[in-house]
Design an enzyme around this catalytic site. Structure first.
Site, short mmCIF file in Angstrom:
data_model
loop_
_atom_site.label_atom_id
_atom_site.label_comp_id
_atom_site.label_asym_id
_atom_site.label_seq_id
_atom_site.Cartn_x
_atom_site.Cartn_y
_atom_site.Cartn_z
N HIS A 84 0.82 -1.21 0.00
CA HIS A 84 0.00 0.00 0.00
C HIS A 84 0.85 1.26 0.00
CE1 HIS A 84 -3.19 2.82 0.90
NE2 HIS A 84 -2.46 3.29 1.88
N CYS A 85 2.07 1.18 0.53
CA CYS A 85 2.83 2.40 0.81
C CYS A 85 3.59 2.96 -0.38
CB CYS A 85 3.78 2.16 1.98
SG CYS A 85 2.94 1.85 3.54
N LEU A 86 4.62 2.26 -0.84
CA LEU A 86 5.54 2.86 -1.81
C LEU A 86 4.91 3.19 -3.15
CD1 LEU A 86 8.96 1.14 -1.14
CD2 LEU A 86 7.87 3.06 0.00
N ASP A 112 1.88 6.20 -1.54
CA ASP A 112 2.07 7.32 -0.63
C ASP A 112 2.83 8.50 -1.23
OD1 ASP A 112 0.77 5.63 1.03
OD2 ASP A 112 2.43 5.32 2.43
#
Length: 420
Positions: free
Chosen positions: A261-263, A266
């Protein structure tokens, strides 16, 4: 902190570990999620994330203090509510619909002196300019006066046995001093260390900086990896050598792309807000996005060249992919570059099989056939591509049996193996 009623909205990779940890701290927890199937499976004792074992989940359920529900009415009377819902991108734009829906759903159950904390990763000012108005409008209460509101970015690293929820420092914030005190009181009961910052927007940007830092540096080594092969240089040897420097260098590794989900998401939240509010492009993020997004294409190209060197066309070749999750030893498929590699090879006409022991069978891609890792499957493959390096894979057997191995993760070291 005495026993409280805590509502945790979202029971996925962030919410489930948090909910179970809060139960273990002695509090009553309502775990809310809109996914009825997920709630039923969790209620039956089946953990869906690696960071919560079935034994821990069973203990939480057997305590009688952990209620799983799809009905927000069960959260009525909560003392603390933590929102841990997804914040995806939609057509390149931040999609806060899950956060907005969660805030609207709990607003009617918000009572004086309760605390609401957003943990979902988002752009600065979301807590103050998006969540706060929804809560105030739906409850008739004022944040910072009648109830308390803050932001604390999640720092869950799925599958990390060393840094867990309880021993990872927790950044916290509040819309005012009173809110910060209540947020701090809650987290002090479940983690070993809290780190207070001056405002929710500071905490929100802290999370984006952490992930943008990783994103940019991974892009750097990924681009170096593309250049090293034609230069006759081993990128892995270069990184090992550079990492001997005791200062001024941090080890980042190349790979088939970035996932989770992050890199992949975000940094785009950050660049979107910079563009919207300041009318500037965040060039580092744009460049990192371009490099990391195209790494699966680079892997597909390298495999195609390797097959060609063995006088085999991609079209009609059988390719065995090892790992579909985005990260080793986890079952998380979100934004996985391994899936992109598999689909890219399929588009070139390869017959692609995959081995993925960690992913929930119900969440495996329907258009990719999954098999067990056996000598027969390895021998039948024209190429074996290591995309996610789970520890359970028998790499020695793969090296021994396969005619052609492409290793994007540096797990095999035989001279015959082609590495990224």
């Amino acid at each position: 902190m005495g026993k409280t009623k805590v509502a945790v909205v979202g029971q996925g990779y962030v919410g489930l570990p948090l909910a179970v940890r809060v139960v273990e701290a002695g509090h009553n927890v309502v775990g809310l999620d809109v996914d009825e199937i997920r709630i039923k499976r969790l209620a039956s004792g089946e953990s869906l994330v690696e960071d919560v074992t079935s034994i821990r989940l069973a203990a939480a359920l057997n305590s009688g203090r952990y209620l799983l529900s799809t009905d927000y009415a069960d959260a009525a009377g909560f003392d603390v509510c933590v929102i841990t819902v997804p914040t995806p991108l939609k057509d390149g734009t931040p999609d806060l619909s899950f956060v907005e829906n969660a805030a609207e759903s709990i607003a009617g159950h918000l009572r004086p002196n309760a605390t609401v904390i957003l943990e979902s990763t988002t752009y600065p000012c979301t807590t103050e300019h998006v969540v706060r108005p929804i809560l105030e409008s739906g409850s008739g209460l004022l944040a910072g006066e009648d109830f308390f509101l803050g932001y604390s970015p999640e720092r869950i690293d799925p599958g990390n046995p060393t840094w867990r929820l309880e021993n990872t420092p927790k950044v916290i914030s509040g819309v005012n001093d009173a809110s910060l005190r209540h947020v701090e009181k809650f987290y002090n009961g479940i983690v070993e260390q809290t780190v207070a910052v001056s405002s929710p927007r500071t905490a929100e940007l802290t999370k984006l900086l952490e992930n943008t830092f990783r994103h940019v540096n991974i892009a750097l080594v990924n681009e170096l990896a593309m250049f090293c092969k034609p230069l006759g240089i081993d990128i892995w040897e270069v990184i090992d050598a550079a990492a001997t420097k005791p200062f001024g260098f941090m080890r980042f590794l190349p790979g088939p792309g970035v996932g989770g989900h992050c890199l992949p998401i975000d940094p785009s939240y950050l660049s979107w807000q910079v563009k919207q509010m300041l009318r500037h492009d965040f060039r580092f993020v744009a460049l990192a996005n371009d490099i990391n997004t195209h790494m699966p294409d680079h892997v597909v190209m390298r495999v195609a060249r390797g097959l060609n060197a063995n006088r085999k066309p991609v079209n009609g070749s059988q390719v065995l992919i090892l790992g579909l999750a985005y990260k080793r030893n986890t079952g998380d498929l979100r934004e996985s570059p391994a899936v992109a590699v598999a689909l890219g090879l399929q588009q070139l006409g390869a017959r692609v099989l995959a081995v993925e022991p960690h992913v929930d069978p119900l969440r495996l891609p329907e258009d990719i056939l999954c098999v067990e890792l056996t000598e027969e499957q390895v021998a039948a493959a024209d190429a074996v591509v290591i995309v996610t390096d789970h520890d359970v894979f028998d790499y020695a057997m793969v090296e021994r049996v396969s005619d052609y191995v492409f290793d994007a993760c540096n797990r095999c070291h035989a001279d015959s193996v082609e590495r990224l």
